[in-house]
Design an enzyme around this catalytic site. Structure first.
Site, PDB file in Angstrom:
ATOM      1  N   GLY A 192      38.342  35.929  41.265  1.00  0.00           N
ATOM      2  CA  GLY A 192      39.766  36.764  41.747  1.00  0.00           C
ATOM      3  C   GLY A 192      39.772  38.432  41.525  1.00  0.00           C
ATOM      4  CG  ASP A 193      39.570  39.552  37.522  1.00  0.00           C
ATOM      5  OD1 ASP A 193      40.951  39.838  37.663  1.00  0.00           O
ATOM      6  OD2 ASP A 193      40.146  39.443  36.347  1.00  0.00           O
ATOM      7  CG  LEU A 194      33.985  38.819  38.017  1.00  0.00           C
ATOM      8  CD1 LEU A 194      33.400  37.822  37.035  1.00  0.00           C
ATOM      9  CD2 LEU A 194      34.247  39.935  37.320  1.00  0.00           C
ATOM     10  CB  ALA A 197      35.254  44.546  40.693  1.00  0.00           C
ATOM     11  CD  GLN A 224      43.534  40.510  41.090  1.00  0.00           C
ATOM     12  OE1 GLN A 224      44.583  40.760  40.128  1.00  0.00           O
ATOM     13  NE2 GLN A 224      42.146  40.504  39.939  1.00  0.00           N
TER      14      GLN A 224
END
Lengths: 448, 439
Positions: A192-194, A197, A224
């Site tokens: 969800g972050d990467l 990102a 996200q």
């Protein structure tokens, strides 16, 4: 020349540092915290952008980003957080108090000389500080400003705090993963972050290209939670047409048959995935079951995907795999050309000579931490490859270098700003200070 | 330096105003022609969709019988005009033409058009295009600033590239070969199959691979703008996933591998987990001391703060297993709304720390949630032949946004238009080519 000798020369991974960088001369002010934002800044820095991280001083001052308190199994190797050692790459570390008028003024001066600003605070935070896009574009009309957040900058949940797993939960990504009746899968390693990102990085590149053409900057809003449905393929279309949820299927894939993980005769795990009829023919030849190619249950992709037929071909492949060793199966995959891979553990990936030669497993000597390993850039560019230079540093480590180089501040002025709490150095605390074996007092960049 | 005070509009209103409408705005990749000759490659198909949504003129070249990807659909169901759902959702804004690259004459036509291409995307086994005289090595002679993106399973260079060149890439291959799948499993005591490696239930491998394809093209365009030079880009799903499992690789530098499956736990933070609650499942997070305290107080289990006072008492595996059980026991009494109310009240009362909850929603529940529709994350696309719900591209650029213009064209539907524009061919030329199996 043989094609692979030619590509070996074209990409020449060993000569990465002799090649130019795609984002050379792009300056980025990275105001992000935790993982989501920092990763977007790191990706820009891997392709040559000069990324200046402006870390919040923290509470008490010098504690910096709270993610410095987070580490795998709470081990704190070299007294540093793993979050710093992986998600903060190639950046200059400063710490400036933006709530202090003098700190805000320093930032505005840096904005004038920069191309991109990144932030991932709860939406509205930067606006209250007078540092949102609508203010900064007045200071620098060509500015590209990327905001990363949980639910986006507007809409019903605009100011909800969020983490990677909120995105996985709220979007359906977890609910479709794993097995029926179990706690839904929280996918590890913070996709969800990467992944979001990576999307933020991608949008920034689109904006940089557009600016190169037109001279115009812009604002980018990446969330996200919103990112997941776009990368979930046809799932929502399917659910909408059927009026009900798709069952959780473990490693099976409703759109690919056969596709599963299987156990080999030597007790190892392999994945096999057959997308098209042509690939199916190759698998049948490898299985020495040519009669299946003509079998109407399997001959076309659409037939193979029907539930009962998919179950049957899955059973046939499982039985075949159970009588072969992993090595034999991979030999057959190479010879006949079907998609298969061992299910590798991270040590096997780490030791993989192919990935090392391609600089995807990137071994290097870090100026602060010594022998280290990172993952290289997935897009292998023949002329402007990405690269790892160094990873996360103590709070404020490059303060002097940045403030002198870009703003021309004098040593006296910097000392005054430190005294006033505007410019901050690390607190003497785990995860904030330099590793014990580092003689930073002698490091020219620290002493700039 | 001072900045003029802006109008009194709230930030969220301003942000909505500048990012919610895509139509009529300029397109980032206007004037860039992308040619996608991939066959049966979801990664390539997604890449060319995203580039088309950024405004590139994307021409998808299919073999005369069509891309086998057209047939791919969940359970083989729901063929709309004989096309599968997975193909439909990534058929965004593209023109579809046919050309037989297996035949010399087809390849000659391809070369005659190359000077008009900015980007070529392919997914053939490494070496196939080159062997047939239309690889990057040959095309860059015709068009020196060409950007050439190749998708494959093991890449176009490296010690094993040739040996493994015939293996097609796949979603599962990338997830398994990168180490992601191995660590995606429950604790050993869960028993099989739950403690065995598990892939996400969606195409995370293909999609992340595609995002990197787009990034590669954009980086190359930026570099080309500055220097006039093209380049080749080599992308695999293994390496795309490897990029997000950086934590796994990194741990080997310190000889502390993270191999074991530990779901629903996390190696670096606790609480950061899904729990069974009264009305389903929920994510509950609070991993710094202040946030953990907020969490255990809100779920009426303050004694857990004394039991697990610091990160060192919560994160190490054996301690975390027990802590998970304790939090699970306390949180199961609550419904999601009760948790959310406590979260909001806590914030309103200005108490220290933040506990974060999120409900685990199924796709059907997501589609019933007004939030996504208000934000335009889904659309029901309609044209004369088709009506289909699909997710829109959610990343909002204020000046040059992504946008969906059309879906699905039939095999070769745009042959007349594209071949006339690029080669000046008329109807008879095309009829001849079709008869000879070239189109």
């Amino acid at each position: 020349m043989n094609y692979f000798e030619w590509t070996e020369k074209l990409f020449e991974a060993e000569k990465t540092f002799e090649k130019p960088e795609a984002l050379e001369n792009i300056r980025v002010l990275d105001l992000t915290v935790v993982l989501f934002g920092p990763e977007a800044g790191s990706l820009l820095a891997e392709f040559g952008a000069e990324v200046i991280r402006i870390e919040p001083p923290g509470e008490p001052p010098g504690m910096g980003d709270f993610v410095r308190s987070v580490d795998i199994w709470a081990k704190f190797w070299k007294e540093t957080s793993q979050a710093l050692m992986t998600y903060q790459r190639n950046k200059y570390f400063t710490s400036i108090n933006l709530r202090h008028p003098k700190g805000k003024n320093l930032l505005l001066k840096l904005v004038k000389k920069s191309d991109v600003v990144l932030e991932n605070f709860v939406p509205g935070t930067m606006d209250k500080l007078g540092l949102s896009y609508r203010y900064l574009k007045e200071v620098n009309p060509k500015l590209i400003y990327l905001s990363l957040s949980g639910y986006g900058q507007w809409g019903e949940r605009w100011n909800w705090p969020s983490f990677d797993a909120s995105g996985q939960a709220m979007s359906g990504a977890s609910a479709v993963s794993g097995y029926e009746g179990r706690v839904p899968l929280k996918l590890p390693f913070y996709p969800g972050d990467l992944i979001a990102a990576t999307a933020g990085f991608m949008c920034t590149l689109a904006a940089l290209y557009y600016r190169g053409k037109t001279g115009k900057g812009q604002y980018i809003d990446v969330a996200q939670v919103e990112t997941f449905p776009r990368i979930m393929g046809s799932i929502f279309s399917y659910v909408h047409l059927k009026g009900k949820d798709k069952p959780r299927m473990g490693n099976r894939d409703p759109s690919i048959a056969p596709a599963n993980m299987y156990k080999t005769s030597d007790g190892k795990l392999i994945v096999i995935s057959v997308l098209t009829s042509e690939e199916f023919r190759r698998l049948c030849k490898a299985m020495e079951k040519p009669n299946l190619i003509e079998d109407e249950r399997f001959a076309t992709t659409s037939a193979r995907l029907k539930k009962e037929n998919a179950d049957e071909i899955d059973r046939i492949v499982a039985e075949w795999v159970s009588k072969k060793s992993l090595d034999d199966l991979m030999e057959l995959a190479k010879r006949y050309g079907f998609s298969a891979s061992p299910v590798r553990n991270s040590l096997e990936v780490y030791e993989d000579e192919h990935l090392r030669a391609r600089k995807s497993v990137w071994l290097y000597d870090d100026p602060m931490y010594g022998e280290m390993v990172a993952t290289g850039s997935p897009a292998k560019l023949s002329k402007t490859p990405g690269r790892i230079k160094w990873v996360g540093c103590p709070v404020g480590y490059h303060n002097r270098y940045i403030l002198k180089r870009f703003l021309g501040l004098s040593e006296e002025e910097i000392k005054e700003l430190i005294k006033e709490g505007v410019v901050v150095y690390w607190a003497d605390f785990l995860g904030r200070r330099p590793p014990k074996d580092l003689n930073y007092e002698k490091d020219p960049i620290y002493n700039w | 330096m001072t900045v003029a005070k802006k109008e009194n509009k709230e930030w969220k209103e301003y942000a909505k105003e500048i990012t919610s409408e895509a139509r009529f705005k300029p397109e980032a990749l206007e004037g860039i022609r992308v040619v996608d000759v991939s066959i049966a490659s979801p990664s390539a198909s997604i890449t060319s969709s995203l580039l088309a949504e950024l405004g590139a003129d994307v021409i998808k070249i299919e073999p005369p019988e069509g891309d086998p990807l057209r047939e791919v659909s969940p359970f083989g169901e729901f063929y709309l005009n004989n096309t599968g759902l997975d193909f439909l959702v990534e058929s965004r804004n593209k023109k579809f033409i046919t050309l037989n690259l297996e035949k010399e004459e087809g390849r000659e036509l391809f070369k005659r058009m190359v000077s008009r291409f900015d980007v070529v995307i392919e997914s053939f086994p490494p070496g196939w295009m080159d062997e047939n005289g239309i690889g990057y090595r040959q095309l860059r002679e015709i068009k020196p600033d060409l950007i050439y993106l190749a998708f494959s399973a093991y890449g176009h260079f490296g010690p094993k590239a040739e040996e493994l060149s015939k293996i097609p890439d796949s979603n599962l291959l990338g997830l398994a070969n990168s180490g992601f799948m191995y660590s995606t499993r429950e604790l050993p005591e869960a028993g099989e199959p739950y403690n065995l490696p598990t892939a996400p239930g969606f195409w995370m491998g293909y999609y992340l691979c595609a995002l990197w394809g787009v990034c590669g093209v954009l980086l190359s365009l930026i570099y080309r703008n500055r220097t006039g030079e093209g380049q080749m880009i080599d992308v695999t799903s293994t390496e795309a996933i490897n990029k997000i499992t950086q934590q796994l690789i990194w741990s080997h530098a310190f000889g502390e591998p993270l191999e074991i499956g530990i779901l629903p736990l996390d190696p670096a933070v606790f609480s950061y987990a899904f729990y069974k609650i009264k009305d389903g499942y929920a994510f509950a997070s609070g991993y710094t001391d202040a946030n953990f305290k907020a969490l255990v107080t809100q779920i009426e289990a303050e004694h857990l703060m004394e039991k697990y006072p610091t990160v060192f008492d919560r994160i190490p595996l054996e301690k975390q297993k027990q802590a998970y059980k304790d939090v699970q026991e306390a949180i199961k009494k609550f419904t999601f709304n009760e948790l959310a109310e406590r979260m909001v009240r806590w914030k309103e009362e200005g108490k220290e720390g933040v506990a974060i909850y999120a409900k685990v929603m199924t796709p059907k529940e997501v589609l019933g949630d007004k939030f996504w529709w208000d934000k335009g994350n889904f659309t029901v696309y309609k044209d004369k032949r088709l009506s289909l719900l699909l997710p829109t591209t959610p990343w909002r650029l204020s000046e040059s946004p992504f946008r969906l213009k059309w879906l699905r064209k039939g095999v070769g539907e745009n042959n007349h238009q594209v071949y006339r524009e690029l080669l000046g061919f008329g109807k008879e030329d095309l009829d001849d080519l079709e008869k000879n199996g070239i189109l």
